[in-house]
Scaffold this active site. Structure first.
Site, PDB file in Angstrom:
ATOM      1  N   HIS A  72       0.831  -1.202   0.000  1.00 28.63           N
ATOM      2  CA  HIS A  72       0.000   0.000   0.000  1.00 28.63           C
ATOM      3  C   HIS A  72       0.871   1.259   0.000  1.00 28.63           C
ATOM      4  O   HIS A  72       0.453   2.317  -0.477  1.00 28.63           O
ATOM      5  CB  HIS A  72      -0.919   0.022   1.226  1.00 28.63           C
ATOM      6  N   ASP A 102      -5.085  -5.904  -7.880  1.00 25.84           N
ATOM      7  CA  ASP A 102      -5.322  -5.298  -6.579  1.00 25.84           C
ATOM      8  C   ASP A 102      -5.592  -3.813  -6.841  1.00 25.84           C
ATOM      9  O   ASP A 102      -5.471  -3.327  -7.976  1.00 25.84           O
ATOM     10  CB  ASP A 102      -4.108  -5.508  -5.674  1.00 25.84           C
TER      11      ASP A 102
END
Length: 580
Positions: free
Chosen positions: A240, A313
């Site tokens: 992330h 993702d």
């Protein structure tokens, strides 16, 4: 290699609880899909490739604040208008978009979004892994997460978790779950996977991955997605915020990371989610796997023979945006072999970039058709091409039903792991004696109070305590017959607990000489950082269902049945677990 036997073992393990799988239609035999493709314009086809979030608890009447967020992000006010503007193929729900408030609201939102879709119903999705990644709010049934299921070692429990979860998702109009996690967590310092994984053994992870896929898809008619290919289990970087580099050789990948994905494919998984990680042995170009043709097409399509939907993702994550701009990422993902583009950073830029790539010849319309066909095939498989509204009243009855709660408690009772009981404190049988429950607490689950209530104990939340709070806990413990202290990633003194405050709390409590039980309510590795602890258990999660199971084990009302699904380095091996 043992990947095929593992996959077959996973299927056999759930044979008694899983109905027979329906035969999948061959991609080019579906006349409804051909008819839909034939009437779609290129902008509509490109829209099918995207799954985005929208703000608001209602498709047509969001709050002023949510309308402003939609306007800033998409140039229109309502969730329905976002769907229509971009011809979206899917929508993903989060609490922070105000999509997930209660069963009636979620069902109503889903119906409104589907009514807004232009010709092809939406996939509506959310991350419902359970444990530390669980999007559905109360009263949704909460199960333990992946590593807890790994401790339980029961493929049928993984199946039941998928079946009940999928049933509740479908009741509110969510037809796609971003689960299960197929990563093999071989790095105790992994900051992003950890307890989301079923464990460190490829065979165990493969068996439980396949079983949960079957639970979602065959038990509840809900699409599942195995993630994160080619395997995110050996990283010390969170994708992330940074770009992880995995040092596994190609042979290590085949032996460690690939088996769960092979098992998922054998179980008929609808989708596989790519990881934003670099694996030089698989692609020396240094591109994240999401953008790597050698990995997506060469390995996943080629070596593993996967024919279903490949989804990225989130394209908002830093790892996939580090090397290329937001206009290039969607195009490169499609060129790599991806089908579904999840949560682009800038929807307009991403949408225009794909259209522009077709116009310039960098992508062909035939290549777009290939991915749209896979997405439509997934939708057809789950009856989504002929959408029927869900009933909000039925959703309220189904979500968190007594039967579902009983299943969740039974599954969780198999997961609590007793690691050390050197002082013979447990099971605790002191009738009428005073117990203190202290330590780390989640404001979302109030786990300290939940455990204290189940034990008839006094709660004292310390979280990451300063010296004054530690002194308060020590004073309270000195007047109690037993102290149970909960820890959460106590060894992570970089992000979770920079001051090592949990370690200091446990040391101070042990120094009182009073009986102390330490329970890791997330990663089981905490014991390695807590010298002097003689009694230690792991629950791998901190929801109410885990605290109730823990209380029963502490009291001796049920034996600890879990075994470590990972090793605690230098202390206890994979598979260790005590009972009484």
């Amino acid at each position: 290699m043992r990947t095929r036997p593992v996959a077959l073992a996973a299927l056999a393990a759930v044979a008694l609880v899983a109905p027979a799988a329906p035969a999948a239609a061959a991609p080019h035999e579906s006349s409804p899909i051909d008819a839909i493709l034939a009437r779609m314009t290129l902008p509509q086809k490109v829209g099918q490739l995207f799954t985005a979030y929208v703000y608001g608890n209602d498709a047509n009447t969001p709050s002023p604040a949510d309308a402003a967020m939609n306007r800033r992000q998409y140039g229109v006010d309502t969730p329905a208008e976002v769907v229509q503007k971009y011809h979206l193929g899917g929508v993903v729900y989060f609490a922070w978009t105000n999509s997930l408030q209660n069963p009636r609201q979620i069902a109503t939102l889903s119906n409104g979004l589907q009514a807004a879709s232009s010709g092809v119903p939406l996939t509506i999705s959310t991350d419902q892994e359970h444990g530390v990644v669980s999007r559905m709010p109360a009263p949704a049934t909460q199960f333990p997460g992946g590593m807890a299921l790994g401790a339980g070692r029961n493929p049928a429990d993984a199946y039941r978790t998928g079946r009940v979860t999928g049933t509740e998702l479908r009741a509110v109009g969510i037809n796609q779950a971003w689960a299960p996690v197929a990563d093999v967590n071989v790095n105790p310092a992994n900051p992003v996977i950890g307890v989301r994984s079923f464990g460190s053994d490829p065979g165990l992870v493969a068996a439980l991955t396949a079983s949960q896929v079957l639970g979602f898809q065959h038990g509840a008619n809900t699409s599942a997605a195995a993630k994160h290919f080619p395997g995110h289990g050996d990283t010390a970087t969170d994708s992330h915020t940074g770009l992880p580099v995995i040092s596994h050789s190609r042979e290590e990948w085949r032996r460690v990371d690939a088996p769960p994905f092979r098992a998922a494919i054998a179980a008929g998984v609808d989708a596989i989610m790519s990881a934003h990680i670099v694996v030089p042995a698989l692609d020396p170009a240094g591109d994240p796997a999401t953008l790597s043709r050698p990995i997506i097409t060469g390995l996943l399509r080629g070596e593993l023979g996967y024919r279903g939907v490949i989804v990225t993702d989130s394209l908002e994550m830093a790892a996939v945006r580090q090397k290329y701009g937001d206009d290039r990422v969607p195009v490169l993902a499609l060129k790599a072999g991806v089908d579904m583009l999840l949560m682009p950073q800038n929807m307009q830029v991403a949408y225009d970039s794909v259209l522009g790539a077709v116009a310039s010849g960098e992508l062909t319309e035939a290549r777009v058709d290939e991915s749209v066909r896979r997405i439509l095939t997934l939708k057809q498989k789950h009856g989504l091409l002929t959408w029927t509204p869900v009933d909000p009243a039925t959703a309220e009855r189904s979500v968190g039903s007594p039967e579902h709660l009983r299943v969740a408690q039974a599954v969780t009772d198999h997961t609590v792991t007793a690691v050390r009981n050197d002082a013979g404190l447990l099971p605790w049988s002191g009738a009428g004696e005073k117990i203190l429950v202290t330590g780390w607490n989640s404001s979302a689950t109030n786990n300290v109070a939940a455990l204290a209530g189940a034990l008839g104990a006094t709660p004292l939340v310390t979280n990451l305590p300063d010296d004054q709070k530690i002194a308060e806990a020590v004073a309270a413990a000195s007047t109690r017959d037993l102290t149970v202290v909960l820890t959460n990633r106590a060894g992570d003194t970089t992000v979770t607990d920079p001051g090592a405050r949990q370690q200091k709390l446990v040391k101070a409590l042990v120094a009182t000489g009073r009986p102390v039980v330490v329970v890791a309510v997330r990663d089981p590795y905490d014991l390695a950082y807590l010298p002097g602890v003689s009694t230690y258990l792991a629950t791998y999660g901190y929801t109410g269902v885990s605290m109730r199971s823990l209380a029963r084990v502490l009291r001796g009302d049920a034996p600890p049945r879990g075994r470590l699904p990972v090793a605690i380095p230098g202390l206890y091996p994979y598979g260790h677990g005590l009972s009484w």
